[in-house]
Design a protein around this motif. Structure first.
Motif, short mmCIF file in Angstrom:
data_model
loop_
_atom_site.label_atom_id
_atom_site.label_comp_id
_atom_site.label_asym_id
_atom_site.label_seq_id
_atom_site.Cartn_x
_atom_site.Cartn_y
_atom_site.Cartn_z
N ASP A 211 89.43 107.81 39.97
CA ASP A 211 88.48 107.16 39.03
C ASP A 211 87.03 107.56 39.28
O ASP A 211 86.10 106.82 38.94
CB ASP A 211 88.67 105.64 39.00
N LEU B 66 84.68 107.41 36.23
CA LEU B 66 84.40 106.17 35.49
C LEU B 66 82.94 105.76 35.66
O LEU B 66 82.42 105.78 36.78
CB LEU B 66 85.32 105.05 35.97
N ASP C 215 80.03 103.36 36.28
CA ASP C 215 79.94 102.04 36.92
C ASP C 215 79.20 101.06 36.03
O ASP C 215 79.49 99.87 36.02
CB ASP C 215 79.17 102.16 38.25
N VAL D 198 78.22 100.83 32.29
CA VAL D 198 78.28 101.36 30.92
C VAL D 198 77.05 100.93 30.12
O VAL D 198 76.51 101.71 29.34
CB VAL D 198 79.58 100.87 30.23
N THR E 299 86.93 110.20 28.83
CA THR E 299 87.18 108.87 29.44
C THR E 299 85.92 108.01 29.31
O THR E 299 86.01 106.81 29.03
CB THR E 299 87.53 109.05 30.93
N GLN E 300 84.77 108.63 29.52
CA GLN E 300 83.50 107.89 29.44
C GLN E 300 83.18 107.53 27.99
O GLN E 300 82.63 106.46 27.72
CB GLN E 300 82.38 108.73 30.05
N GLN F 120 84.94 104.48 27.36
CA GLN F 120 84.25 103.33 27.98
C GLN F 120 83.12 102.84 27.07
O GLN F 120 82.96 101.64 26.86
CB GLN F 120 83.66 103.74 29.34
N GLY G 100 92.75 112.15 29.94
CA GLY G 100 92.48 111.43 31.18
C GLY G 100 92.62 112.34 32.40
O GLY G 100 91.80 112.31 33.33
N ASP H 89 89.91 115.25 32.33
CA ASP H 89 88.61 114.78 32.81
C ASP H 89 88.51 114.86 34.33
O ASP H 89 87.52 115.33 34.87
CB ASP H 89 88.41 113.30 32.41
#
Lengths: 332, 84
Positions: A12, A15, A17, A19, A234-235, A238, A275, A278
């Motif tokens: 992860d 990801l 932290d 957003v 992925t972002q 988010q 996913g 990335d």
């Protein structure tokens, strides 16, 4: 003494932290770029009902206010019907005005369909666009060994019978060149509305599309600003959740929406679910060793090495798409 | 159309050497032309089309293996196997 600040590789690692903070930074930069640097009054966004254009529309609406944003839906005869419905739902969510510009007749004027279908028939003489659907896909050869990918052509008749063949290079180039009229016609339409309103054109490619060359030069690659151009898919998801993009868009599988047969982006270009793509791409571009990435991803080191060389090759062979016209022929 | 292995190899070699963007001296008969990055995706597709037109062979999915295309030697042997 120097200390490495590189974080250990994890699944992860990409990801975001925070957003909210990232979203606000993008919005502020959009305001700075469009209103102050480009000196435009607002923005137009081509909305396809896909995740990338949806996040761009949402960001743009937050940056300039919905009244200074125009969403343009540009279907053509091969477009999925859901695309328009989802684009309208999105625009309603963010209170953005949309207009629909059907580009089918423009494409027919360019002989986009005719040129494409002629090339398809050279591979499958029985192909009839009235009764068959078609798409281009990648033969799964490229990711785990050193051979670059080869493209195949699939036709599906109205009973669902499917045939596919490796595409000869001339026909591959002809089909892609004809299909690229779609993205380039959309770009022309976006600039028409942008110029008529003194707005900027918001481009919707994400980081992978930019860096791996999955865009059409002067098509979807033609824009003034690309707010998600540095975000992994992925972002982007988010941000979509944070911004309140409708669930139907978030849960939809990313498609190319270019050919008459349904086709996912994974099938056409990326060869890996986003996913996973990335995470591997992050490892590749941030200089993590194939050994470290392989350990975390529970894959063999050889497989990860082959994947990294595939990425390297994709970057190198698509440089042309990202290049501006060369003009330093005289002077400096 | 030739079935002579020596001529086939010569044709494959000439094709590869004129198709790559690299110094010709660097490419030996057993150089790994894909691993070394001399051919990209388009180059591979053009190579397949060349082999099909020049030698009248048909490439199918099962043929898309590294061992069939990795070097001038491998490609020549692949063509010879296909012709027989």
């Amino acid at each position: 003494m120097t200390m490495s600040t590189k974080r250990p590789f994890t699944k992860d690692i990409i990801l975001l932290d925070n957003v909210e903070e990232v979203t606000n930074k993008i919005i502020q930069k959009l305001q700075q770029d469009v209103l102050h640097n480009l000196k435009r009054l607002g923005a137009v966004v081509g909305t396809s009902g896909g995740i990338d254009s949806s996040v761009c529309l949402a960001l743009t609406a937050k940056a300039f206010g919905p009244e200074k944003v125009l969403g343009i839906i540009m279907p053509e005869k091969d477009s999925n019907q859901d695309s328009e419905m989802l684009a309208k739902e999105l625009a309603a969510t963010f209170k953005v005005r949309t207009i629909k510009e059907d580009i089918t007749s423009a494409l027919a004027g360019f002989r986009c369909y005719e040129r494409r279908d002629d090339a398809v028939r050279r591979v499958f003489p029985e192909y009839d666009p009235m009764t068959y659907k078609m798409k281009i896909g990648i033969k799964q050869t490229g990711l785990s060994n050193n051979l670059p990918p080869v493209f195949s052509l699939t036709i599906i008749d109205n009973k669902g019978n499917q045939e596919d063949k490796i595409l000869p290079v001339k026909e591959y180039l002809a089909i892609v060149a004809a299909s690229n009229f779609k993205q380039r016609s959309r770009m022309s339409m976006l600039y028409f509305h942008a110029e008529a309103l003194h707005y900027a054109v918001v481009g919707t490619p994400n980081k992978h599309e930019q860096e791996q060359g999955f865009f059409v030069k002067y098509g979807d690659g033609g824009a003034d600003v690309m707010p998600i151009g540095n975000l992994y898919k992925t972002q982007v998801y988010q941000l979509a959740k944070y911004l309140g993009v409708p669930k139907g868009i978030i849960e939809r599988t990313p498609t190319t929406d270019t050919y008459s047969a349904e086709q996912t982006q994974e099938e056409f270009f990326f060869q890996l679910p986003y996913g996973l793509m990335d995470i591997y791409w992050y490892g590749f571009e941030n200089g993590y060793s194939a050994e470290e990435v392989a350990g975390v991803m529970e894959e063999s080191t050889d497989q990860v090495k082959a994947l990294f060389s595939n990425f390297e090759r994709k970057k190198r062979t698509t440089d042309y798409l990202r290049m501006s016209p060369v003009r330093d022929y005289y002077g400096s | 159309m030739t079935h002579d292995p020596i001529i086939i190899k010569e044709k494959v070699k000439n094709y590869v050497l004129q198709a790559v963007y690299a110094e010709k001296e660097k490419i030996k008969d057993n150089s790994l032309i894909f691993k070394e990055g001399y051919f990209d995706s388009m180059g591979f597709m053009v190579l397949i089309s060349y082999l099909e037109e020049e030698f009248g062979i048909k490439t199918n999915d099962a043929d898309l293996l590294e061992e069939n295309f990795e070097s001038i030697n491998a490609i020549s042997e692949f063509v010879i196997r296909k012709i027989q």
